[in-house]
Design a protein around this motif. Sequence first.
Motif, PDB file in Angstrom:
ATOM      1  N   LEU A 144      18.192 -63.484  -7.676  1.00 24.58           N
ATOM      2  CA  LEU A 144      17.541 -62.473  -8.511  1.00 24.58           C
ATOM      3  C   LEU A 144      18.500 -61.922  -9.562  1.00 24.58           C
ATOM      4  CD1 LEU A 144      15.766 -60.400  -5.708  1.00 24.58           C
ATOM      5  CD2 LEU A 144      14.711 -62.051  -7.227  1.00 24.58           C
ATOM      6  N   PHE A 145      19.779 -61.909  -9.228  1.00 22.44           N
ATOM      7  CA  PHE A 145      20.774 -61.308 -10.095  1.00 22.44           C
ATOM      8  C   PHE A 145      21.576 -62.368 -10.868  1.00 22.44           C
ATOM      9  CE2 PHE A 145      19.860 -58.013  -7.039  1.00 22.44           C
ATOM     10  CZ  PHE A 145      19.798 -56.879  -7.822  1.00 22.44           C
ATOM     11  N   MET A 146      21.044 -63.574 -10.945  1.00 27.51           N
ATOM     12  CA  MET A 146      21.742 -64.613 -11.694  1.00 27.51           C
ATOM     13  C   MET A 146      22.007 -64.109 -13.111  1.00 27.51           C
ATOM     14  SD  MET A 146      20.641 -68.570 -12.333  1.00 27.51           S
ATOM     15  CE  MET A 146      20.572 -68.838 -10.556  1.00 27.51           C
ATOM     16  N   SER A 147      23.258 -64.097 -13.505  1.00 26.22           N
ATOM     17  CA  SER A 147      23.604 -63.472 -14.777  1.00 26.22           C
ATOM     18  C   SER A 147      23.360 -64.401 -15.956  1.00 26.22           C
ATOM     19  CB  SER A 147      25.069 -63.017 -14.764  1.00 26.22           C
ATOM     20  OG  SER A 147      25.926 -64.129 -14.681  1.00 26.22           O
ATOM     21  N   HIS A 148      23.146 -63.798 -17.080  1.00 29.30           N
ATOM     22  CA  HIS A 148      22.992 -64.516 -18.336  1.00 29.30           C
ATOM     23  C   HIS A 148      23.504 -63.598 -19.431  1.00 29.30           C
ATOM     24  CE1 HIS A 148      19.492 -61.906 -18.090  1.00 29.30           C
ATOM     25  NE2 HIS A 148      19.348 -62.028 -19.412  1.00 29.30           N
ATOM     26  N   SER A 149      23.595 -64.080 -20.625  1.00 28.27           N
ATOM     27  CA  SER A 149      24.031 -63.253 -21.751  1.00 28.27           C
ATOM     28  C   SER A 149      23.263 -63.668 -22.995  1.00 28.27           C
ATOM     29  CB  SER A 149      25.546 -63.384 -21.984  1.00 28.27           C
ATOM     30  OG  SER A 149      25.871 -64.715 -22.343  1.00 28.27           O
ATOM     31  N   HIS A 150      23.312 -62.797 -23.998  1.00 35.18           N
ATOM     32  CA  HIS A 150      22.621 -63.069 -25.257  1.00 35.18           C
ATOM     33  C   HIS A 150      23.614 -63.004 -26.408  1.00 35.18           C
ATOM     34  CE1 HIS A 150      18.977 -62.324 -22.962  1.00 35.18           C
ATOM     35  NE2 HIS A 150      19.415 -61.115 -22.649  1.00 35.18           N
ATOM     36  N   GLU A 151      23.315 -63.750 -27.457  1.00 38.68           N
ATOM     37  CA  GLU A 151      24.129 -63.682 -28.667  1.00 38.68           C
ATOM     38  C   GLU A 151      23.893 -62.373 -29.406  1.00 38.68           C
ATOM     39  OE1 GLU A 151      26.546 -65.755 -30.032  1.00 38.68           O
ATOM     40  OE2 GLU A 151      26.431 -66.573 -27.995  1.00 38.68           O
ATOM     41  N   SER A 180      25.869 -57.448 -26.826  1.00 39.49           N
ATOM     42  CA  SER A 180      25.802 -58.899 -26.918  1.00 39.49           C
ATOM     43  C   SER A 180      26.922 -59.538 -26.097  1.00 39.49           C
ATOM     44  CB  SER A 180      25.926 -59.342 -28.381  1.00 39.49           C
ATOM     45  OG  SER A 180      27.186 -58.965 -28.905  1.00 39.49           O
ATOM     46  N   LYS A 181      26.633 -60.706 -25.556  1.00 34.30           N
ATOM     47  CA  LYS A 181      27.583 -61.543 -24.815  1.00 34.30           C
ATOM     48  C   LYS A 181      28.017 -60.957 -23.468  1.00 34.30           C
ATOM     49  CE  LYS A 181      29.241 -63.619 -29.099  1.00 34.30           C
ATOM     50  NZ  LYS A 181      30.383 -63.906 -29.982  1.00 34.30           N
ATOM     51  N   LEU A 182      27.412 -59.828 -23.054  1.00 33.93           N
ATOM     52  CA  LEU A 182      27.719 -59.274 -21.740  1.00 33.93           C
ATOM     53  C   LEU A 182      26.855 -59.981 -20.692  1.00 33.93           C
ATOM     54  CD1 LEU A 182      29.049 -57.126 -19.897  1.00 33.93           C
ATOM     55  CD2 LEU A 182      27.058 -55.685 -20.352  1.00 33.93           C
ATOM     56  N   HIS A 183      27.479 -60.607 -19.721  1.00 29.83           N
ATOM     57  CA  HIS A 183      26.725 -61.258 -18.652  1.00 29.83           C
ATOM     58  C   HIS A 183      26.062 -60.189 -17.791  1.00 29.83           C
ATOM     59  CE1 HIS A 183      27.825 -65.527 -19.112  1.00 29.83           C
ATOM     60  NE2 HIS A 183      28.933 -65.033 -19.654  1.00 29.83           N
ATOM     61  N   HIS A 184      24.768 -60.328 -17.593  1.00 29.19           N
ATOM     62  CA  HIS A 184      24.028 -59.342 -16.829  1.00 29.19           C
ATOM     63  C   HIS A 184      22.823 -59.996 -16.156  1.00 29.19           C
ATOM     64  CE1 HIS A 184      21.943 -59.555 -20.697  1.00 29.19           C
ATOM     65  NE2 HIS A 184      20.858 -59.112 -20.058  1.00 29.19           N
ATOM     66  N   GLY A 185      22.264 -59.307 -15.181  1.00 29.40           N
ATOM     67  CA  GLY A 185      21.079 -59.789 -14.511  1.00 29.40           C
ATOM     68  C   GLY A 185      20.141 -58.623 -14.255  1.00 29.40           C
ATOM     69  N   PHE A 186      18.933 -58.910 -13.773  1.00 26.37           N
ATOM     70  CA  PHE A 186      17.994 -57.829 -13.471  1.00 26.37           C
ATOM     71  C   PHE A 186      17.053 -58.286 -12.367  1.00 26.37           C
ATOM     72  CE2 PHE A 186      16.275 -60.314 -16.978  1.00 26.37           C
ATOM     73  CZ  PHE A 186      15.009 -60.649 -16.518  1.00 26.37           C
ATOM     74  N   VAL A 187      16.497 -57.319 -11.668  1.00 20.97           N
ATOM     75  CA  VAL A 187      15.517 -57.609 -10.634  1.00 20.97           C
ATOM     76  C   VAL A 187      14.480 -56.501 -10.617  1.00 20.97           C
ATOM     77  CG1 VAL A 187      16.905 -56.463  -8.866  1.00 20.97           C
ATOM     78  CG2 VAL A 187      15.154 -58.093  -8.175  1.00 20.97           C
ATOM     79  N   CYS A 188      13.234 -56.872 -10.411  1.00 22.80           N
ATOM     80  CA  CYS A 188      12.140 -55.908 -10.306  1.00 22.80           C
ATOM     81  C   CYS A 188      11.849 -55.670  -8.831  1.00 22.80           C
ATOM     82  CB  CYS A 188      10.916 -56.470 -11.027  1.00 22.80           C
ATOM     83  SG  CYS A 188       9.396 -55.630 -10.667  1.00 22.80           S
ATOM     84  N   THR A 189      11.876 -54.422  -8.387  1.00 20.85           N
ATOM     85  CA  THR A 189      11.575 -54.093  -6.994  1.00 20.85           C
ATOM     86  C   THR A 189      10.203 -53.448  -6.837  1.00 20.85           C
ATOM     87  OG1 THR A 189      12.759 -52.004  -7.268  1.00 20.85           O
ATOM     88  CG2 THR A 189      14.004 -53.855  -6.366  1.00 20.85           C
ATOM     89  N   LYS A 190       9.686 -52.883  -7.907  1.00 22.14           N
ATOM     90  CA  LYS A 190       8.329 -52.345  -7.935  1.00 22.14           C
ATOM     91  C   LYS A 190       7.716 -52.830  -9.240  1.00 22.14           C
ATOM     92  CE  LYS A 190       5.765 -47.961  -7.987  1.00 22.14           C
ATOM     93  NZ  LYS A 190       5.882 -46.478  -7.978  1.00 22.14           N
ATOM     94  N   PRO A 191       6.546 -53.498  -9.205  1.00 16.18           N
ATOM     95  CA  PRO A 191       6.005 -54.152 -10.402  1.00 16.18           C
ATOM     96  C   PRO A 191       6.249 -53.346 -11.676  1.00 16.18           C
ATOM     97  CG  PRO A 191       4.471 -54.393  -8.606  1.00 16.18           C
ATOM     98  CD  PRO A 191       5.575 -53.491  -8.105  1.00 16.18           C
ATOM     99  N   TRP A 192       6.914 -53.985 -12.628  1.00  9.87           N
ATOM    100  CA  TRP A 192       7.303 -53.238 -13.815  1.00  9.87           C
ATOM    101  C   TRP A 192       6.817 -53.915 -15.090  1.00  9.87           C
ATOM    102  CZ3 TRP A 192      13.432 -53.566 -13.985  1.00  9.87           C
ATOM    103  CH2 TRP A 192      13.831 -54.881 -14.202  1.00  9.87           C
ATOM    104  N   GLN A 193       6.879 -53.150 -16.153  1.00 11.84           N
ATOM    105  CA  GLN A 193       6.602 -53.676 -17.482  1.00 11.84           C
ATOM    106  C   GLN A 193       7.426 -52.879 -18.491  1.00 11.84           C
ATOM    107  OE1 GLN A 193       2.529 -52.965 -18.873  1.00 11.84           O
ATOM    108  NE2 GLN A 193       2.194 -51.629 -17.094  1.00 11.84           N
ATOM    109  N   GLY A 194       7.646 -53.498 -19.614  1.00 14.87           N
ATOM    110  CA  GLY A 194       8.459 -52.833 -20.619  1.00 14.87           C
ATOM    111  C   GLY A 194       8.501 -53.627 -21.908  1.00 14.87           C
TER     112      GLY A 194
END
Length: 282
Positions: free
Chosen positions: A28-35, A68-82
């Motif tokens: 769930l927390f597999m990190s990724h980054s963006h340009e 930008s370029k910061l490796h990060h991950g996210f997980v939803c624990t209660k159905p979310w939207q944004g």
Amino acid sequence: MEHAGKGFITSIERFKPHTFQAELGEGLFMSHSHEHDELTLILDGEGYYSSQEQNIKVSKGDLILIPSKLHHGFVCTKPWQGISVHFSYDKVPAYSQYLFLNAYRQPVRIRSSRLNDEHMSWAELCLSQMEKEWKSDEKRDDSYDLMRIAFETILLLFHRNTATLQAPTEKTSDREIVQEVLKEIHQCYNTPITINEIASRHFLSESMLRKKFSEILGISPKQYIINLRLEEAKRLLQQTNKAIDYISSEVGFTSSSRFYDLFVKSVGVTPLEWRKQNQHAH
């Protein structure tokens, strides 16, 4: 009229309610980054954003800034939207750049701000307007202005709702003075401000302000203002079809000929030539 491009925004995405299955575990927390930098508003639900040093719980009303370029991950624990906006920092308008100087005092960290209900509604409205303008096939030059105003409003809401704890000091440091001066410059760079006016507001002589400013930033305040105006002119040349003389006035030059001279001296080509070379370089 064909619009010059989509400006500083690279993408706007809405994420809808979903949850992950528990058996997925750490994936769930597999990190990724963006340009590009990311600004996300959580509209409903709960979850976590993580980086190497952080694990931040977020929920409805949280506004999140990710460098930008910061490796990060996210997980939803209660159905979310944004809503998530990705943007190019080097193309954002001048005042927004100042706001990011504050937001990213720790550039390798995720920053978040909890908005109250009123401010959340305001931020959602601004993001929706940005999304509408960005996705529209019939863009006009005022589309850039609407997106700029909406973007700056969201960043101001972020700052207003971020707690800043500072140790009390008896004397304002030179760095704090320069920080306040930078704020004034980025707010008023397109008006006929003078260094003497700014200095007097901080109970300093013009020469003393120049000295403090140059020692900390390595450039005089006058040249900083000129550079800021030229950078904003370049953004407008690339992101809009506004007339060059209009852009000259909009960024604070009282003389079109002085704008042309300074632009050629700084960039090496005329504003029109620069526009032709860069307007569709997205």
